[in-house]
Design an enzyme around this catalytic site. Structure first.
Site, mmCIF file in Angstrom:
data_model
loop_
_atom_site.group_PDB
_atom_site.id
_atom_site.type_symbol
_atom_site.label_atom_id
_atom_site.label_comp_id
_atom_site.label_asym_id
_atom_site.label_seq_id
_atom_site.Cartn_x
_atom_site.Cartn_y
_atom_site.Cartn_z
ATOM 1 N N ARG A 175 23.241 -0.508 0.627
ATOM 2 C CA ARG A 175 23.970 0.767 0.701
ATOM 3 C C ARG A 175 25.360 0.589 1.294
ATOM 4 O O ARG A 175 26.072 1.564 1.513
ATOM 5 C CB ARG A 175 23.191 1.795 1.556
ATOM 6 C CG ARG A 175 21.864 2.197 0.983
ATOM 7 C CD ARG A 175 21.992 2.992 -0.331
ATOM 8 N NE ARG A 175 20.687 3.282 -0.871
ATOM 9 C CZ ARG A 175 20.004 2.456 -1.676
ATOM 10 N NH1 ARG A 175 20.536 1.294 -2.067
ATOM 11 N NH2 ARG A 175 18.800 2.777 -2.113
ATOM 12 N N LYS A 192 13.132 -11.334 -12.346
ATOM 13 C CA LYS A 192 13.286 -10.243 -11.378
ATOM 14 C C LYS A 192 11.926 -9.777 -10.852
ATOM 15 O O LYS A 192 10.985 -9.632 -11.643
ATOM 16 C CB LYS A 192 14.003 -9.078 -12.073
ATOM 17 C CG LYS A 192 14.185 -7.845 -11.224
ATOM 18 C CD LYS A 192 15.140 -6.877 -11.902
ATOM 19 C CE LYS A 192 15.384 -5.653 -11.052
ATOM 20 N NZ LYS A 192 14.266 -4.718 -11.065
ATOM 21 N N TYR A 239 11.566 -5.786 -20.501
ATOM 22 C CA TYR A 239 10.169 -5.557 -20.147
ATOM 23 C C TYR A 239 9.311 -6.156 -21.242
ATOM 24 O O TYR A 239 9.677 -6.089 -22.422
ATOM 25 C CB TYR A 239 9.869 -4.055 -20.056
ATOM 26 C CG TYR A 239 10.299 -3.444 -18.756
ATOM 27 C CD1 TYR A 239 9.775 -3.897 -17.548
ATOM 28 C CD2 TYR A 239 11.218 -2.408 -18.717
ATOM 29 C CE1 TYR A 239 10.167 -3.332 -16.347
ATOM 30 C CE2 TYR A 239 11.614 -1.833 -17.523
ATOM 31 C CZ TYR A 239 11.076 -2.307 -16.340
ATOM 32 O OH TYR A 239 11.458 -1.759 -15.150
ATOM 33 N N THR A 252 11.884 -8.766 -16.084
ATOM 34 C CA THR A 252 11.227 -8.106 -14.949
ATOM 35 C C THR A 252 9.743 -8.426 -14.946
ATOM 36 O O THR A 252 9.054 -8.236 -15.950
ATOM 37 C CB THR A 252 11.442 -6.578 -15.028
ATOM 38 O OG1 THR A 252 12.837 -6.327 -14.965
ATOM 39 C CG2 THR A 252 10.755 -5.862 -13.877
ATOM 40 N N HIS A 254 11.569 -3.901 -6.681
ATOM 41 C CA HIS A 254 11.858 -2.830 -7.643
ATOM 42 C C HIS A 254 12.336 -1.558 -6.924
ATOM 43 O O HIS A 254 11.959 -0.432 -7.275
ATOM 44 C CB HIS A 254 10.608 -2.527 -8.480
ATOM 45 C CG HIS A 254 10.918 -2.123 -9.893
ATOM 46 N ND1 HIS A 254 10.702 -2.936 -10.968
ATOM 47 C CD2 HIS A 254 11.443 -0.979 -10.407
ATOM 48 C CE1 HIS A 254 11.060 -2.314 -12.076
ATOM 49 N NE2 HIS A 254 11.521 -1.120 -11.761
ATOM 50 N N SER A 272 19.140 -1.858 -18.812
ATOM 51 C CA SER A 272 17.681 -1.788 -18.757
ATOM 52 C C SER A 272 17.085 -1.586 -20.151
ATOM 53 O O SER A 272 17.674 -0.904 -20.995
ATOM 54 C CB SER A 272 17.289 -0.587 -17.881
ATOM 55 O OG SER A 272 15.929 -0.275 -18.030
#
Ligand code: GLV
Length: 394
Positions: A311, A252, A130, A156, A276, A107
């Site tokens: 998950r 994204k 970003y 993103t 997100h 990130s």
């Protein structure tokens, strides 16, 4: 100690080991957290089709994501402040991803920098960008990613303005944490975290600090995103970024078929159907709920990736059956890191892989590439029609 069998076990242990303000940062959605909750809950509304008496030997769960071999159809998602779940978290996660043969995505809002991760790994990682107001800074981030050998840029599009996460405001989230009595207590009760953190210097946003101009308080996420992020981000920015980067580009934050069509026009290599992790527009549909319509709109024109609510290995399979080439996991690996460091990322992978593999076998399939809608019994209450030709177990 009870055995670690599912992602919820990693989460339970991470909750005990990671100071509350950082655990909560990962485990939060915006406002009422309804989208965060729906991302997970909606998977339960997809039912698998069980088949029997099928040869289950020689199964394969390997595939490719944007042409890259992956041992399981997952990538580690870009997650802010990963290095606050465990000291040097981004380095540890990237090393685990390399060992596991899956992509790691760093990130922009990481603690360890692009250079830190590159220095400690060999496999190329992906870099998530970003778009800031300061375009020189954006270009310098892209240059740094290129120099570090990053093999894809993940741009993103859904965070020009930060969604409000009540937990972060209540906790007074900063990186590094302020030494208030509350935070000191949270750290005092997290000795494993403190011991690891004491051994590293990497405790703030190292992609930004010393690189970006004019950020008044870099430690507080909400203030520096408000100052730095470009609220005028548009599709034409996507185009110049694509040209400037010149390599594989993944967009994204696509949650709407119309935006998916716009994404095609940019010539991007893949899109990630994502809200997100429920951290931006609370009240938006879950990612899995919109995946089928986006696949229907653009699935034949661009590779579709997925994130939000994964998950279990079953969730990965369900996304795959609905047309995603691969899925990103964020919180599951952060829980692994918080619980056991790098070993926890391996544990997360083993859990997901076992669940996925057993499920695939019980659905009567041996190759993940063959899984599709014909392996589903129903999707959000609607029965999937299975013509005789779809049967692979006859
Ligand atoms: C950053 O990506 C965040 O969601 O906090």
């Amino acid at each position: 100690m009870s055995p670690v069998l599912e992602i919820a076990d990693l989460k339970r242990i991470a909750r005990r080991r990671v100071p509350k303000l950082f655990f909560d940062y990962a485990d939060s959605g915006s406002w009422t957290e309804s989208t965060y909750a729906a991302n997970e809950a909606d998977f339960r509304d997809i039912k698998l089709r069980q088949r029997v008496a099928v040869d289950m030997t020689n199964r394969s769960v390997a595939t490719k994501m944007i042409g890259r071999d992956v041992s399981l159809p997952i990538a580690l998602a870009p997650t802010g402040l990963c290095g606050m779940q465990r000291a040097d978290g981004e380095i540890l996660a990237a090393q685990a991803a390399e060992e596991l043969v899956i992509p790691f995505t760093l990130s922009t809002m990481s603690i360890c920098s692009i250079e830190d991760v590159a220095e400690h790994t060999k496999a190329p990682f992906w870099f998530q960008l970003y778009v800031m107001r300061d375009k020189d800074f954006v270009r310098s981030l892209i240059d740094r990613a290129r120099t570090a050998g990053c093999s894809a840029l993940v741009l993103t599009l859904d965070l020009q303005i930060l969604g409000q996460r009540h937990k972060d405001l209540r906790n007074g989230l900063t990186a590094p944490p302020r030494l208030t009595p509350k935070h000191l207590w949270q750290m005092a009760t997290s000795p494993v975290w403190v011991a690891a953190m004491a051994k590293t210097q990497r405790r703030t946003f190292r992609n930004i600090v010393g690189h970006a101009k004019g950020v008044s308080d870099m430690s507080a996420l909400h203030s520096w995103t408000a100052e730095q992020f470009d609220p005028q981000l548009s599709w034409s920015d996507v185009e110049w970024i694509k040209d400037y980067w010149g390599g594989p580009l993944i967009l994204k934050g696509i949650l709407d078929p119309e935006d998916a069509r716009m994404a095609i026009n940019t010539g991007a290599d893949a899109i990630i159907v994502s809200n997100h992790g429920g951290r931006q527009l609370d009240g938006a549909a879950s990612s899995i709920r919109v995946l089928p319509e986006i696949v229907e709109a653009v699935g034949d024109k661009i590779e579709i990736h997925f994130d939000g609510g994964i998950r279990s290995g079953q969730d990965i399979l369900k996304a795959k059956c609905l047309g995603a080439k691969g899925a990103y996991v964020g919180r599951p690996y952060l829980y692994g890191l918080g619980a056991f460091g790098k070993d926890g990322v391996h544990k997360m992978y083993d859990i997901l892989k076992t669940e996925l593999d057993i499920t695939m076998a019980l659905c009567g399939e041996r190759d993940i590439e063959n899984m599709g809608r014909h392996n589903l019994y129903s999707v959000f209450g609607e029965k999937v029609e299975h013509g005789p030709a779809a049967s692979s177990a006859a």
